[in-house]
Design a protein around this motif. Structure first.
Motif, PDB file in Angstrom:
ATOM      1  N   SER A 241       0.828  -1.208   0.000  1.00  0.00           N
ATOM      2  CA  SER A 241       0.000   0.000   0.000  1.00  0.00           C
ATOM      3  C   SER A 241       0.862   1.258   0.000  1.00  0.00           C
ATOM      4  N   LYS A 242       0.294   2.336  -0.542  1.00  0.00           N
ATOM      5  CA  LYS A 242       1.025   3.600  -0.631  1.00  0.00           C
ATOM      6  C   LYS A 242       0.714   4.565   0.520  1.00  0.00           C
ATOM      7  N   VAL A 243      -0.506   4.485   1.056  1.00  0.00           N
ATOM      8  CA  VAL A 243      -0.934   5.482   2.035  1.00  0.00           C
ATOM      9  C   VAL A 243      -1.640   4.814   3.215  1.00  0.00           C
ATOM     10  N   TYR A 244      -1.354   5.317   4.417  1.00  0.00           N
ATOM     11  CA  TYR A 244      -2.063   4.904   5.642  1.00  0.00           C
ATOM     12  C   TYR A 244      -2.725   6.146   6.223  1.00  0.00           C
ATOM     13  N   VAL A 245      -4.038   6.055   6.484  1.00  0.00           N
ATOM     14  CA  VAL A 245      -4.801   7.190   7.010  1.00  0.00           C
ATOM     15  C   VAL A 245      -5.307   6.862   8.405  1.00  0.00           C
ATOM     16  N   ASP A 246      -5.155   7.814   9.322  1.00  0.00           N
ATOM     17  CA  ASP A 246      -5.572   7.573  10.707  1.00  0.00           C
ATOM     18  C   ASP A 246      -6.049   8.873  11.344  1.00  0.00           C
ATOM     19  N   PHE A 247      -7.369   8.972  11.565  1.00  0.00           N
ATOM     20  CA  PHE A 247      -7.930  10.128  12.254  1.00  0.00           C
ATOM     21  C   PHE A 247      -8.574   9.713  13.577  1.00  0.00           C
ATOM     22  N   GLY A 248      -8.077   8.624  14.136  1.00  0.00           N
ATOM     23  CA  GLY A 248      -8.529   8.192  15.442  1.00  0.00           C
ATOM     24  C   GLY A 248      -7.787   8.929  16.543  1.00  0.00           C
ATOM     25  N   TYR A 249      -8.210   8.671  17.780  1.00  0.00           N
ATOM     26  CA  TYR A 249      -7.535   9.270  18.924  1.00  0.00           C
ATOM     27  C   TYR A 249      -6.300   8.439  19.265  1.00  0.00           C
ATOM     28  N   HIS A 250      -5.183   9.112  19.502  1.00  0.00           N
ATOM     29  CA  HIS A 250      -3.927   8.424  19.816  1.00  0.00           C
ATOM     30  C   HIS A 250      -3.634   8.579  21.306  1.00  0.00           C
ATOM     31  N   PRO A 251      -4.005   7.588  22.130  1.00  0.00           N
ATOM     32  CA  PRO A 251      -3.781   7.694  23.577  1.00  0.00           C
ATOM     33  C   PRO A 251      -2.311   7.610  23.968  1.00  0.00           C
ATOM     34  N   GLY A 252      -1.497   7.120  23.059  1.00  0.00           N
ATOM     35  CA  GLY A 252      -0.049   7.004  23.261  1.00  0.00           C
ATOM     36  C   GLY A 252       0.604   6.870  21.900  1.00  0.00           C
ATOM     37  N   LYS A 253       1.832   6.394  21.872  1.00  0.00           N
ATOM     38  CA  LYS A 253       2.517   6.173  20.595  1.00  0.00           C
ATOM     39  C   LYS A 253       1.961   4.900  19.962  1.00  0.00           C
ATOM     40  N   GLU A 254       1.011   5.065  19.068  1.00  0.00           N
ATOM     41  CA  GLU A 254       0.302   3.939  18.469  1.00  0.00           C
ATOM     42  C   GLU A 254       1.230   3.104  17.585  1.00  0.00           C
ATOM     43  N   ARG A 255       1.002   1.811  17.596  1.00  0.00           N
ATOM     44  CA  ARG A 255       1.885   0.905  16.871  1.00  0.00           C
ATOM     45  C   ARG A 255       1.579   0.840  15.371  1.00  0.00           C
ATOM     46  N   MET A 256       0.294   0.875  14.996  1.00  0.00           N
ATOM     47  CA  MET A 256      -0.031   0.688  13.583  1.00  0.00           C
ATOM     48  C   MET A 256       0.531   1.789  12.682  1.00  0.00           C
ATOM     49  N   PRO A 257       0.482   3.075  13.068  1.00  0.00           N
ATOM     50  CA  PRO A 257       1.132   4.090  12.231  1.00  0.00           C
ATOM     51  C   PRO A 257       2.636   3.850  12.100  1.00  0.00           C
ATOM     52  N   ARG A 258       3.259   3.375  13.171  1.00  0.00           N
ATOM     53  CA  ARG A 258       4.693   3.082  13.108  1.00  0.00           C
ATOM     54  C   ARG A 258       4.958   1.917  12.154  1.00  0.00           C
ATOM     55  N   GLU A 259       4.102   0.905  12.241  1.00  0.00           N
ATOM     56  CA  GLU A 259       4.251  -0.240  11.342  1.00  0.00           C
ATOM     57  C   GLU A 259       4.099   0.200   9.886  1.00  0.00           C
ATOM     58  N   ALA A 260       3.106   1.051   9.631  1.00  0.00           N
ATOM     59  CA  ALA A 260       2.873   1.525   8.268  1.00  0.00           C
ATOM     60  C   ALA A 260       4.059   2.342   7.753  1.00  0.00           C
ATOM     61  N   CYS A 261       4.641   3.148   8.616  1.00  0.00           N
ATOM     62  CA  CYS A 261       5.807   3.941   8.209  1.00  0.00           C
ATOM     63  C   CYS A 261       6.994   3.038   7.879  1.00  0.00           C
ATOM     64  N   ILE A 262       7.197   2.019   8.690  1.00  0.00           N
ATOM     65  CA  ILE A 262       8.279   1.067   8.427  1.00  0.00           C
ATOM     66  C   ILE A 262       8.084   0.399   7.071  1.00  0.00           C
ATOM     67  N   MET A 263       6.820   0.134   6.714  1.00  0.00           N
ATOM     68  CA  MET A 263       6.494  -0.508   5.442  1.00  0.00           C
ATOM     69  C   MET A 263       6.427   0.487   4.288  1.00  0.00           C
ATOM     70  N   ARG A 264       6.942   1.694   4.523  1.00  0.00           N
ATOM     71  CA  ARG A 264       7.054   2.738   3.500  1.00  0.00           C
ATOM     72  C   ARG A 264       5.694   3.184   2.966  1.00  0.00           C
ATOM     73  N   CYS A 265       4.776   3.429   3.882  1.00  0.00           N
ATOM     74  CA  CYS A 265       3.501   4.057   3.542  1.00  0.00           C
ATOM     75  C   CYS A 265       3.587   5.544   3.884  1.00  0.00           C
ATOM     76  N   CYS A 266       2.995   6.386   3.050  1.00  0.00           N
ATOM     77  CA  CYS A 266       2.811   7.785   3.430  1.00  0.00           C
ATOM     78  C   CYS A 266       1.734   7.826   4.519  1.00  0.00           C
ATOM     79  N   LEU A 267       1.870   8.723   5.475  1.00  0.00           N
ATOM     80  CA  LEU A 267       0.925   8.823   6.581  1.00  0.00           C
ATOM     81  C   LEU A 267       0.117  10.106   6.470  1.00  0.00           C
ATOM     82  N   ILE A 268      -1.202   9.970   6.547  1.00  0.00           N
ATOM     83  CA  ILE A 268      -2.102  11.119   6.643  1.00  0.00           C
ATOM     84  C   ILE A 268      -2.834  10.958   7.969  1.00  0.00           C
ATOM     85  N   ILE A 269      -2.596  11.865   8.906  1.00  0.00           N
ATOM     86  CA  ILE A 269      -3.107  11.662  10.265  1.00  0.00           C
ATOM     87  C   ILE A 269      -3.785  12.915  10.815  1.00  0.00           C
ATOM     88  N   GLY A 270      -4.512  12.713  11.934  1.00  0.00           N
ATOM     89  CA  GLY A 270      -5.148  13.821  12.622  1.00  0.00           C
ATOM     90  C   GLY A 270      -4.237  14.413  13.678  1.00  0.00           C
TER      91      GLY A 270
END
Length: 353
Positions: A241-270
């Motif tokens: 995948s090219k893009v990971y989108v996340d507009f959820g609440y981040h109670p801490g350093k969330e793992r899934m955005p980090r995983e997506a970044c490692i897999m070379r996804c662009c991140l679009i976040i809130g």
């Protein structure tokens, strides 16, 4: 700083047979404490049985994912002033347990919102009890409110920068900050040569109606939910995948955005929770948006741009990816900074404010 002696035991409370980001961080802490020669032990709690206050001994409490950390566990805590008890913010009952009253207490704030998610229902239930006023006068129950934690002389470890800010705002005594790190097995599964598809991935559990509005404003885009998949399937879908989108609440350093970044996804976040802090998620502000109606056209445009010009946008996440690659090194350094091994005669518990 937390001083430890040669005979200091550090007990780490952790849910038994439970695999998610929090328990893994707790095992990582135990692993690195033992690497530096500190006697650390996991103390497992069977979450579905804790009301009965009995131990379940017929099942191995160590989840298979965490055996590699090689942290021994114990069923008892020695009540001695040289020892420490570390507990996540979601399970604070042991702090007020008379059986361990001499042990130093440390709360590790792996999440901010989860603390309130657990605390507020407990407060409501306690207040609804017909005997509330009698108990309040005779034998008040400790629920783990911020004021009670201050009175109990508890030390606090921040996990995210967001949690550090929260602790400072409430005047709690911070002994240091220790985050977690992505398991190196995950890095080994990242394939930079994997062909990327024009698709956007998201976690439906973490997002709400706002994401649905973004999807409606992005006709022609292939949106793929990450739900009900095995770890191997998640790895594959992130790799392609090219893009990971996340507009959820981040109670801490969330793992899934980090995983997506490692897999070379662009991140679009809130900008909710830890996602609003560069210290927790160091990505350019062009990819970070307010969660409001008027932002939706710009969000949709940025997603489209990342899909159409992926090779231009993906280098903007190289810094964050490098930070993630070095997380374990930073973790070990933070553990060394916070837990300081002292000579016998110089051991003193931290002074509490």
């Amino acid at each position: 700083m937390i001083p430890v002696a040669a005979d200091t035991h550090v007990y780490i409370i952790c849910p038994a047979q439970f695999a998610t980001g929090g328990p893994e961080a707790l095992h990582q802490l135990g692993h690195h404490l033992r690497k530096k020669g500190i006697k650390a032990f996991m103390y497992y709690i069977w979450m579905n049985d804790r009301k009965k206050k009995r131990k379940i001994t017929t099942q191995d409490p160590v989840h298979s994912r965490y055996r590699g950390y090689s942290v021994p566990y114990t069923d008892s805590i020695e009540n001695h002033s040289r020892h420490y008890l570390i507990t996540p913010e979601t399970y604070l009952d042991p702090i007020f347990d008379k059986n361990v009253e001499k042990v130093g207490k440390i709360v590790w704030w792996l999440s901010v919102s989860n603390y309130y998610k657990i605390l507020l229902p407990k407060i409501k239930k306690y207040h609804r009890n017909p005997l509330f006023w009698i108990r309040k006068l005779v034998n008040p129950k400790k629920l783990g409110t911020l004021e009670e934690l201050k009175t109990a002389g508890v030390l606090h470890l921040a996990h995210s920068y967001y949690s550090k800010v929260h602790l400072e705002q409430h005047g709690l005594t911070i002994a240091g900050r220790i985050s977690d790190y992505m398991n190196k097995v995950f890095f080994e599964k990242a394939d930079d040569t994997f062909p990327k598809k024009n698709q956007v991935i998201y976690n439906p559990v973490k997002n709400d109606f706002f994401l649905q509005k973004i999807i409606q404003a992005s006709p022609g885009i292939n949106w793929v939910p990450i739900s009900g998949l095995s770890p191997e399937q998640v790895v594959q879908i992130m790799n392609e995948s090219k893009v990971y989108v996340d507009f959820g609440y981040h109670p801490g350093k969330e793992r899934m955005p980090r995983e997506a970044c490692i897999m070379r996804c662009c991140l679009i976040i809130g900008k909710e929770g830890s996602a609003s802090f560069q210290q927790d998620m160091p990505i350019p502000d062009a990819y970070r948006f307010e969660k409001k109606e008027e932002s939706i056209p710009a969000i949709a445009d940025q997603i489209t741009a990342c899909l159409a010009n992926y090779e231009y946008h993906i280098p903007h996440f190289s810094h964050y990816r490098q930070v993630l690659l070095e997380e374990e090194v930073a973790f070990a350094q933070d553990v060394n900074t916070v837990f300081v091994q002292m000579k016998e005669q110089s051991i003193q518990k931290p002074v509490l404010s």
